[in-house]
Every structure is written in C-alpha cells, then in structure tokens.
Scaffold this active site. Structure first.
Site, PDB file in Angstrom:
ATOM      1  N   ASP A 183      75.020 -33.795 -57.403  1.00 21.32           N
ATOM      2  CA  ASP A 183      74.206 -34.948 -57.017  1.00 21.32           C
ATOM      3  C   ASP A 183      73.070 -35.150 -58.033  1.00 21.32           C
ATOM      4  O   ASP A 183      72.933 -34.392 -59.010  1.00 21.32           O
ATOM      5  CB  ASP A 183      73.659 -34.718 -55.596  1.00 21.32           C
ATOM      6  CG  ASP A 183      73.582 -36.008 -54.795  1.00 21.32           C
ATOM      7  OD1 ASP A 183      73.364 -37.074 -55.397  1.00 21.32           O
ATOM      8  OD2 ASP A 183      73.711 -35.946 -53.553  1.00 21.32           O
ATOM      9  N   ASP A 248      75.181 -44.663 -51.102  1.00 22.08           N
ATOM     10  CA  ASP A 248      75.994 -44.217 -49.972  1.00 22.08           C
ATOM     11  C   ASP A 248      76.412 -45.427 -49.127  1.00 22.08           C
ATOM     12  O   ASP A 248      75.601 -46.323 -48.888  1.00 22.08           O
ATOM     13  CB  ASP A 248      75.194 -43.250 -49.093  1.00 22.08           C
ATOM     14  CG  ASP A 248      74.737 -42.030 -49.894  1.00 22.08           C
ATOM     15  OD1 ASP A 248      75.036 -41.963 -51.103  1.00 22.08           O
ATOM     16  OD2 ASP A 248      74.074 -41.165 -49.317  1.00 22.08           O
TER      17      ASP A 248
END
Ligand code: GLA
Length: 532
Positions: A183, A248
């Site tokens: 990430d 997301d």
C-alpha cells in the site's frame, strides 16, 4: 487526521504526483529501460482470490482467515481458479524486535497445529496451503502504514516496510506467503515517488524469491495517484504485477462490528462503475501486467443481483484481478454462480489478457465494450446499460473488427448459443456478456526494421494489434515499447520455440505511427494491425 479514501487522497497528493511524474520521466532510463531477461515465475492471468479488507477491515485474525479459506476451498471458488487468501491491514501493529523483525500478537495468530508457536505467521500460511490455496499478506511502501488512519479503533504507526524492505519481503517469503500487497499511505505521506519506491520493493521481492525459491506475487496499491500504468509494467524488472488504478470502491463494511458508521455504508452502482471507468488503461495491460480495479464487492450491502452481474462482467472482460472482498461464508448462490461462471472466467483468463475498448454508445449510458482475444476472430462483448430503462441494442460487428456476422455467439450468463444478428435486450442497470467467434478483417502487416516498426496507421481510435516475436532464451523477455503517440509500456514476452514465432496482443493508442523497442536484434518480427 481522518482516514481518506481514494479520490480524496488524490487531491491531497496532487502536488506530489506532479513532482513525481516529472521525476519519473527523468529517471525512467535508470529504472526499467534496459533490456533484461527474467524467469517467468508468476501467474499468467490476473490473480484470483479473496482479500480481508472490505468485510473485516482491521479486526482480521486467524479464525476469520481460516473460515474464509475454508469457504473458498469448498464453495466452488477453488475449482473455478480462485487461489489467493490475502490478509490485509490489521495483521500487525507496528512492533519490531531489537533485530527489526516484525512482532505479531500471539492471540491474533496462535499455533494451529502441534509443534507450532503462537505469534508466528507461518501458522496461518501453512493452514491456507493445507487447503490447496495460496497465502497473501500486506504492507506499505512507506514507514507508516494505513493503520495511522484507522478505520476503527486506535491508530498504530510504523506498520510500513520502509527501511526494512530486504528483511520484510524475505520474512514474508520465509513464512510461506505467495502474494504481497504493498500500500501507499506512508509513501504518500512522505511525498515519495511511487516509481522509485515500488522499483525498490520489486527488487527486494525478487531477491526474496531467489533466496527461498518461492514466488511472491507483487500487488501495487498506490490508488493510481502517480499514473502507475506508465511505470508499473516491469517496474524494478518484475515479470508480473498488478497496480491499483483508483481509490477504494467503498470503505469497509464490517457487519459484525454493528457500528453506526459501518451500518450506514451502502455500495452503489456508481461506486462500481467509477472504479471501472478510472481503471481503463488498455495500452498498459498485457499478459502478466494488469490494471487493478480494486477488490470486488460482490453480494455486499447495497449490491443487487444485476449490480453483481455488471461487476463480474466488467471485471472479467477487463481481465482485472478478481480478489473478492466479500464475506465468503455469506455469499448468495447467485453471487457465487456469477463468480464461478466458466465462460466469464475463460474471458478473464484469455492469454492476451487485454482490456476491452468501447466501440459504441448508441444512447448516452448504453455502451458496447469489446475485447480482442488470443484466438483469431474471438471477441468478448459487454453491453452495459447504465440507464434506468431497458434497451434494445444492435451490435455493428464491423466496429469490432469482424468481417460479417460472427458464426457463433454465446450468452455468457446462461451458457446458451444465441443468434449473433439478434437485437440484444438489456434490462435497466444490467449487463449482457457475450462470447463470439467470427472472422477478423484482414490485418495490415508492418515488418520490423532493427527494433523499430514505422509507418503504422492506427487512426481509428485504440487499435488492436498482434506482435510477432521470437524469444528462444527459454525465459521471459522484458522489453520496453514506446511510440510518438504516447505509448510507453513494458511487455513480458513469454519464451517461444526455436522455429515458431510467438504472438502477443496489444492495444495501440490512437494515432500510433512509429513503435520502438528496447529488444535484442531479431526479437521483434512484425506487427499485424487490425482496424476496427
Ligand atoms: C487502502 C487500500 C485498501 C486497503 C486499506 C487498508 O485504503 O486502498 O485496499 O488495503 O488501505 O487500510
């Protein structure tokens, strides 16, 4: 600071992005331009599996992962090809011992069989392997991970791998993990260049693989903030990777938390469509290198059967990673049957693995997307109805590069043969997925001189082309391709036999006239360009 998702994070890091892109263009030469050869050790199609984040956020633990892995092994997904069980954020809280090794909570990750020790991540990896599945884990390219912006509960700093790349990726591999998602919360906070950091990560991963002999699939998650489609293919010499193209789809929905914040989270069709729309970078995607449209939300709160059909149809035709973020123990039979639909998975796993291009939009919101496949004359076609009314669509097969009406067509959802010249009815907010076999229109052939192909006419929008090449090295060959029209990407060309050329599918950007390759002499033979 509150946790930020996707587009919000983009705005915040806009400046860093511009600086990073500038830096990227200056430094690409040092990163990936040199021609190199690598072992082909990774999945040829985009990874398929489950990820803990969407449905369990940072409450993930051994018991949850075991239940999900068991569900995947027994509900038909494993037979369908889903293999990775990926543990996302929340598996550790930033603690290291005096030698810098990651320390995990022994209660969260206890021993699962005799002879195992509590607090050892090999326990869960071994459990996942015992079901015939592969194990995935998660970290951040920066010093701090996303736990500094917790979805719920206290925040934890230092959950990233920066300063520990060698140690952590080797550790993941030694624990037995087969996949790692990396990430960008820390990288963004430190305003780093994604191209630089992820190349270092890629090299650490390759060294870990060499040490343990275990492939570790690399999943880049920097939310598309620094245009990864330009640098992620081949980054750091990696032969297969995925990169997230956007934020997301939704913040997680943890049903068991019964928390007012989570209870009000509902997925909309627009969330799913936005992820698809921002994820279309067809020039960057080729066998082994994939745009990642985010973890799937099939069957989660707000998703209806027709939304699930749209979601599965779009992710399949895009050959995007199929990492399901739902609670697999609660999937409806309808969602499961979509996820395991053989025809849809065959389209997903087509060996060219290209993204589709939009070939028609007869009315606003009614779109025909088509994807060229490795076998001549084959197409996957999605008729996407984003509108509130049912529609009837005629497909103009010529716009898909086909000569006449296809000889054979199948409705993917039902598996039934249908007449290709019919009018296709698509209900409101739904998607028809077709598999068709016809005849390609004649291709224009361009022969390579040295490492260049000139005079190409790709004038009718994004253009499908087949590259003919030789690679008798016995290993994958990574080359960089560029054009004056803005194509800048890497190809990982699979090995070929001594006397037979291999073919490789690509989508050329509109206006491509010249292509140049960093390839050894004789590797690139010719290019067949199909006008659609
Ligand atoms: C980011 C990623 C998500 C998930 C969370 C964990 O938002 O994009 O996929 O990994 O972090 O915090």
């Amino acid at each position: 600071m509150e946790k930020r998702y996707g587009p919000y994070a983009w705005r915040e890091y806009e400046l860093a992005r511009i600086l990073a892109i500038g830096y990227l263009f200056l430094s690409l030469g040092h990163l990936v331009l040199s021609q190199t050869t690598f072992e082909r050790n990774s999945v040829p199609h985009a990874p398929m599996g489950w990820n803990s984040w969407n449905s369990f956020a940072n409450i993930v633990n051994s018991e949850i992962v075991q239940q999900q892995a068991k569900a995947m092994a027994t509900n038909g997904m494993k037979e369908g090809g889903y293999e990775y069980v990926v543990i996302d954020e929340g598996w550790w809280l930033g603690e290291r011992d005096s030698a810098g090794n990651i320390v995990v909570n022994p209660k969260q990750w206890p021993a699962l069989s005799p002879g195992q020790k509590d607090g050892d991540m090999s326990n869960i990896a071994a459990y996942i392997h015992s079901l015939g599945l592969k194990a995935g884990i998660y970290t951040d390219a920066g010093r701090d991970g996303c736990s500094m912006y917790p979805d719920s509960g206290p925040k934890y700093m230092n959950t990233g791998s920066e300063g520990h790349y060698e140690q952590d990726f080797l550790q993941f591999s030694k624990w037995g993990f087969d996949y790692v998602k990396v990430d960008w919360c820390g990288g963004a906070k430190e305003k780093r260049s994604g191209a630089v950091q992820y190349a270092e990560v890629a090299r650490a991963i390759q060294r870990a693989q060499e040490t343990t002999g275990r492939p570790l699939f690399f999943s880049i998650c920097e939310w598309g903030s620094q245009n990864p489609w330009f640098w992620a293919p081949g980054v750091g010499g990696i032969e297969s990777t995925v990169w997230r193209t956007g934020g997301d789809i939704i913040p997680p929905v943890v049903e068991s938390l019964h928390d007012p914040e989570h209870d009000k989270r509902v997925i909309t069709l627009q969330n799913v469509l936005d992820s698809f729309d921002t994820g279309m970078h067809p020039e960057a995607q080729h066998t082994g290198y994939y745009n990642d449209l985010d973890m799937m939300v099939m069957g989660m709160r707000g998703m209806s059967d027709s939304m699930d059909r749209i979601h599965m149809g779009l992710w399949a035709i895009a050959s995007a990673p199929l990492m399901v973020g739902s609670d697999l123990t609660r999937l409806s039979p309808a969602a499961l049957s979509l996820l395991t639909n053989k025809e849809a998975l065959a389209i997903h796993n087509d060996s060219y693995a290209l993204q589709p291009v939009k070939v028609a939009e007869p009315t606003a919101g009614v779109q025909v997307w088509a994807k060229p496949m490795a076998v001549a004359g084959r197409r996957a076609v999605a008729i996407l109805n984003r509108t509130d009314a049912a529609v009837h669509v005629n497909v103009d097969w010529g716009k898909l590069g086909l000569d006449g009406v296809p000889q054979s067509a199948r409705d993917v959802w039902s598996g039934r043969e249908i007449a290709a010249d019919s009018v296709f009815s698509v209900p409101a907010h739904d998607l028809e997925l077709l598999w068709v076999a016809g005849q390609d229109k004649e291709a224009a052939e361009y022969v390579a001189t040295k490492s260049e192909i000139n005079g190409i006419q790709a004038t009718s929008g994004p253009t499908f082309a087949r590259l003919k090449y030789m690679n008798t090295s016995g290993r994958g060959l990574i080359i960089r391709a560029r054009s004056s029209s803005g194509l800048s990407t890497a190809f990982a060309l699979p090995p070929t036999a001594e006397s037979t050329a291999g073919t490789f599918g690509l989508i050329l950007p509109h206006g491509t006239a010249d292509l140049s390759f960093d390839a050894p002499p004789g590797a690139i033979r010719n290019l067949l360009v199909y006008s659609w």
